[in-house]
Write a protein that holds these residues in place. Structure first.
Motif, short mmCIF file in Angstrom:
data_model
loop_
_atom_site.label_atom_id
_atom_site.label_comp_id
_atom_site.label_asym_id
_atom_site.label_seq_id
_atom_site.Cartn_x
_atom_site.Cartn_y
_atom_site.Cartn_z
N LYS A 104 0.81 -1.23 0.00
CA LYS A 104 0.00 0.00 0.00
C LYS A 104 0.84 1.28 0.00
CE LYS A 104 -3.97 -2.19 2.18
NZ LYS A 104 -4.46 -2.70 0.94
N THR A 105 2.10 1.19 0.45
CA THR A 105 2.95 2.37 0.51
C THR A 105 4.31 2.09 -0.12
OG1 THR A 105 3.82 1.83 2.70
CG2 THR A 105 1.85 3.23 2.63
N ALA A 106 4.96 3.17 -0.50
CA ALA A 106 6.37 3.16 -0.89
C ALA A 106 7.08 4.13 0.04
CB ALA A 106 6.54 3.58 -2.35
N LYS A 107 8.38 3.97 0.22
CA LYS A 107 9.09 4.81 1.18
C LYS A 107 10.40 5.29 0.59
CE LYS A 107 9.70 5.16 6.05
NZ LYS A 107 8.65 5.94 6.56
N LEU A 108 10.76 6.54 0.92
CA LEU A 108 12.03 7.13 0.51
C LEU A 108 12.69 7.69 1.75
CD1 LEU A 108 13.76 8.04 -2.05
CD2 LEU A 108 12.72 10.27 -1.71
N VAL A 109 13.94 7.27 2.02
CA VAL A 109 14.68 7.72 3.20
C VAL A 109 16.05 8.22 2.75
CG1 VAL A 109 15.65 7.06 5.44
CG2 VAL A 109 13.49 6.03 4.66
N PHE A 110 16.33 9.50 3.00
CA PHE A 110 17.62 10.07 2.64
C PHE A 110 18.72 9.38 3.44
CE2 PHE A 110 16.05 14.64 1.42
CZ PHE A 110 15.14 14.08 0.55
N THR A 111 19.82 9.01 2.77
CA THR A 111 20.96 8.39 3.45
C THR A 111 22.23 9.22 3.35
OG1 THR A 111 21.48 7.09 1.47
CG2 THR A 111 20.07 6.04 3.15
N ASN A 112 22.32 10.09 2.33
CA ASN A 112 23.50 10.94 2.18
C ASN A 112 23.09 12.20 1.43
OD1 ASN A 112 26.29 11.57 2.38
ND2 ASN A 112 26.57 10.97 0.25
N ILE A 113 23.58 13.34 1.91
CA ILE A 113 23.24 14.63 1.29
C ILE A 113 24.51 15.42 1.10
CG2 ILE A 113 21.94 16.78 1.54
CD1 ILE A 113 20.08 15.17 3.47
N SER A 114 24.67 15.95 -0.10
CA SER A 114 25.84 16.75 -0.42
C SER A 114 25.37 18.10 -0.98
CB SER A 114 26.68 16.00 -1.46
OG SER A 114 27.66 16.81 -2.00
N GLY A 115 25.78 19.19 -0.32
CA GLY A 115 25.39 20.52 -0.76
C GLY A 115 26.18 20.95 -1.98
N LYS A 116 25.48 21.60 -2.93
CA LYS A 116 26.13 22.10 -4.15
C LYS A 116 26.08 23.62 -4.22
CE LYS A 116 25.58 19.12 -7.80
NZ LYS A 116 24.83 18.44 -8.87
N GLY A 117 25.43 24.25 -3.21
CA GLY A 117 25.33 25.70 -3.18
C GLY A 117 23.99 26.19 -3.70
#
Length: 188
Positions: A104-117
């Motif tokens: 019934k659901t799908a899930k998205l979980v951030f694992t790594n974030i890199s800033g580009k400005g």
């Protein structure tokens, strides 16, 4: 003793991070997801609803995110009732595609974030569809109290092989692209 000291330092660091972090709950009624699926003879578009979601910030810097999508809300918008809309919506919800009765659901979980400005980030996240989790990478733009992104998802990685030229030969003009696109606009 040394291990206890390391654990204590890690706990203090974790507390300091979470104490300074702010979780912004997504307003699901103001946010939206538009999907596009392509085939040899054209494409279809529609919507799917967020069930819930949140972005985590430290100051103004994006540090995390998690989202749940209501897969039962798949809705084709380029077809009208009586023109195949009901058939396509039903097929997308069937086991050939997303199997929404079981998943019934799908899930998205951030694992790594890199800033580009300038509010632009590259995110790697775990995407779970039909109980299968795979990493996906995409760019997201954060501006004020909004964020937007476009994700390209290879459906075959989630055991959605119907009409895929990668798995079936002789499909001809009935071949459906392995990738579908999600345009996501988030408001909090």
């Amino acid at each position: 003793m040394r291990n206890l000291k390391s654990i204590a330092v890690a706990l203090v660091a974790l507390f300091a991070f979470t104490a300074n972090a702010q979780t912004k709950k997504i307003n699901v009624s103001k946010s939206g997801i538009v999907w596009t699926g392509k085939k040899v003879t054209g494409s279809h578009t529609g919507t799917i609803n967020l069930q819930d979601g949140a972005l985590v910030f430290k100051g103004k810097v994006l540090k995390g995110g998690t989202f749940t999508v209501d897969m039962t809300s798949i809705n084709t918008t380029d077809l009208k009732p009586g023109q195949g809309k009901e058939s396509l919506d039903g097929h997308l919800k069937a086991d050939d595609f997303f199997g929404t009765e079981k998943h019934k659901t799908a899930k998205l979980v951030f694992t790594n974030i890199s800033g580009k400005g300038n509010g632009l980030y590259t995110v790697t996240a775990d995407l779970t569809i039909k109980g299968i989790t795979k990493a996906i990478t995409f760019d997201i733009v954060v501006k004020g109290n909004t964020a937007s992104t476009t994700l390209k998802v290879d459906r075959t990685k989630y055991d959605i092989k119907y009409g895929s030229g990668s798995f079936f030969s002789d499909l001809g003009d009935k071949t459906i692209s392995d990738e579908f696109e999600l345009k996501v606009n988030l408001v909090w």
